[in-house]
Design a protein around this motif. Structure first.
Motif, PDB file in Angstrom:
ATOM      1  N   GLU A 129      -7.149  11.809  15.993  1.00  0.00           N
ATOM      2  CA  GLU A 129      -7.689  11.184  14.785  1.00  0.00           C
ATOM      3  C   GLU A 129      -9.200  10.954  14.925  1.00  0.00           C
ATOM      4  O   GLU A 129      -9.682  10.627  16.011  1.00  0.00           O
ATOM      5  CB  GLU A 129      -6.989   9.839  14.582  1.00  0.00           C
ATOM      6  CG  GLU A 129      -7.061   9.316  13.169  1.00  0.00           C
ATOM      7  CD  GLU A 129      -6.236   8.035  12.996  1.00  0.00           C
ATOM      8  OE1 GLU A 129      -6.140   7.574  11.872  1.00  0.00           O
ATOM      9  OE2 GLU A 129      -5.709   7.501  13.993  1.00  0.00           O
ATOM     10  N   THR A 133     -12.418   6.819  11.650  1.00  0.00           N
ATOM     11  CA  THR A 133     -11.211   6.432  10.913  1.00  0.00           C
ATOM     12  C   THR A 133     -10.465   5.355  11.697  1.00  0.00           C
ATOM     13  O   THR A 133     -10.034   4.344  11.137  1.00  0.00           O
ATOM     14  CB  THR A 133     -10.303   7.655  10.685  1.00  0.00           C
ATOM     15  OG1 THR A 133     -11.079   8.692  10.091  1.00  0.00           O
ATOM     16  CG2 THR A 133      -9.137   7.321   9.793  1.00  0.00           C
ATOM     17  N   SER A 323     -12.772   1.319   5.724  1.00  0.00           N
ATOM     18  CA  SER A 323     -13.517   2.352   6.450  1.00  0.00           C
ATOM     19  C   SER A 323     -14.727   2.866   5.663  1.00  0.00           C
ATOM     20  O   SER A 323     -15.440   3.743   6.147  1.00  0.00           O
ATOM     21  CB  SER A 323     -12.616   3.546   6.764  1.00  0.00           C
ATOM     22  OG  SER A 323     -11.511   3.147   7.520  1.00  0.00           O
TER      23      SER A 323
END
Ligand SMILES: [Zn+2]
Length: 497
Positions: A129, A133, A323
């Motif tokens: 990932e 994020t 985010s």
């Protein structure tokens, strides 16, 4: 027969001080000779009137994608490392990146803060990932940010971080400012791990404030204390932004600590505007304005260019998308000479690296853009530093204002960052230098023309002046034009030689 001969440029090697018109011969992915009459080559690059230098090593690059690499290639970067935040699990991150057609060499640190999220609130880390994020996840349960770990938790955080180093992490990312609740005992254990494994730490200091208690200066003194107490190499990220109005005092303390032999290094980017996620805890501090000297109107939402009104607006915005990227205009370098002088101290700090803190590219809906589109459309946003850090430094500080000689400026972009990482990855002894035997990561630029073009209104404008950029001996930019098929970037892991 040589593969490439770079002919007649002003060749600069920051390690030896070599600065002469000469040729550079390349075979495969290496420089094989620097001098004259080096023989025939399959391809000749005429560098007459141009500077030939080692490619820039960006030790603070959050983008880690094809569009981020391409924009940074025009900024002279040939190696882009995610060290301030890092990744976890590290092995899975490298595995995912191996499937991306990376243009630049890349690598990551082990992410202490993700280990903390996993241990303190049970956040599940997903393989590969994107780091920013993960930075936005867990905003609904801030114990990972504000709470000290008990002994068992601290040991598990250290164990997960160690696993990241063992899987190839180039050090330990410590964005302490996002988890200021981490206690001194935990930090001392993390620094023990760094010292034991000869990997540097990369710290975004625990707090930013012009006033005590919990001032920026307090955080720097704590960091210096950790270097002294544990022997860890403490690298200080973005001296320009986390020092706020106390850059001069911070720089003096760092210099004194270095003079005593402590392993402390630092970096800066040449802008008075920072960038982060809207859920960063320090924005929600009730004393935010008093501590930082800026109001909420200094915070701008990246995708909409909208400035915040007040703390309620901030809280609503982080609720909507934790985010979401924001710009924070903390110094007025356009109209305020005193602010400009503060930026100069950090950018020109002797022995300090230039590092971009480049942000990922974002789509209008706020999602990361990691696609193949070129040129990048006007709807893709980031921060101008993601496009123009190194060229802006060369333009303004070297060419226009002549604040330092070109060789020293090149060192700040190549040799100095290489030396920061090389104790844990000896391969970096072949980077940041332009000598026979070194990797053929090379920039060839026109000092008259080199300039950043990206602005806060148009961040997607690539820089001018990089005529040729080679990564591992392969041209990425030729005659100022990007090769859309070029993907010579390689993974760099701890222990690589
Ligand atoms: Zn940071």
């Amino acid at each position: 027969m040589l593969d490439i001969l770079i002919r007649g440029g002003r060749v600069i090697d920051p390690e030896t001080g070599f600065d002469t018109v000469a040729d550079v011969a390349i075979a495969g992915d290496r420089i094989v000779a620097v001098g004259h009459d080096l023989g025939a080559a399959r391809q000749v690059i005429d560098a007459t009137g141009l500077v030939v230098a080692p490619g820039f090593i960006d030790i603070h690059a959050h983008g880690q994608s094809v569009p981020a690499d391409r924009m940074q290639a025009f900024d002279g970067v040939t190696t882009a490392l995610e060290l301030e935040v890092g990744a976890l699990p590290v092995g899975a991150w490298y595995k995912r990146q191996a499937q991306v057609r990376r243009v630049l060499n890349y690598g990551t640190a082990s992410a202490w803060i993700f280990a903390r999220k996993a241990v303190m609130i049970g956040l599940e880390l997903q393989d590969g990932e994107a780091s920013l994020t993960v930075m936005g996840r867990g905003a609904d349960d801030p114990r990972w940010s504000v709470q000290a770990a008990n002994e068992a938790e601290a040991n598990r955080i250290v164990a997960l971080t160690r696993q990241g180093i063992e899987e190839g992490g180039l050090g330990i990312g410590i964005p302490n400012g996002y988890a200021p609740g981490a206690g001194a005992k935990e930090m001392s254990l993390i620094c023990d791990l760094a010292a034991e494994t000869d990997t540097p730490t990369y710290t975004h200091i625990a707090q930013m404030s012009n006033i005590d208690p919990k001032s920026s200066i307090e955080a720097y003194v704590n960091l210096i204390g950790l270097a002294a107490a544990t022997g860890a190499h403490m690298h200080i990220c973005h001296l320009n932004s986390t020092s706020l109005q106390d850059v001069d005092r911070a720089a003096k303390l760092i210099a004194k600590a270095q003079a005593q032999g402590l392993k402390i290094t630092t970096e800066a980017y040449p802008y008075g505007t920072g960038s982060t996620i809207v859920s960063a805890g320090f924005f929600a501090d009730p004393a935010f304005s008093q501590r930082t000297g800026t109001g909420y109107d200094a915070i701008e939402l990246v995708t909409t260019h909208r400035r915040l009104r007040d703390i309620d607006d901030l809280l609503a915005s982080r609720e909507a998308d934790p985010s979401a990227l924001v710009l924070w205009h903390f110094l007025d370098t356009e109209d305020n000479a005193a602010d400009r002088a503060l930026l100069d101290i950090s950018v020109l700090y002797p022995g300090g690296a230039i590092a971009s803190d480049a942000m990922p590219w974002t789509q209008p809906d706020g999602g990361l853009y990691e696609g193949d589109e070129w040129p990048l459309g006007d709807d893709k946003t980031s921060h101008p530093r993601s496009s123009g850090t190194f060229t802006r430094f060369l333009r303004q500080w070297v060419h226009e204002r002549q604040m330092l000689p070109l060789g020293e400026a090149i060192a700040k972009c190549s040799l100095i960052p290489a030396r920061i990482v090389e104790p844990c990855a000896p391969l970096f002894r072949r980077k940041g230098r332009l000598q026979a035997g070194c990797d053929a990561d090379i920039v060839i630029f026109d000092l008259e023309q080199v300039a950043d073009r990206a602005t806060f209104a148009r961040m997607n404008l690539p820089s001018d002046g990089m005529r040729h950029v080679l990564v591992n001996g392969q041209p990425v930019i030729s005659n100022g034009i990007l090769d859309l098929n070029a993907a010579p970037g390689r993974a760099i892991r701890r222990g690589d030689r």
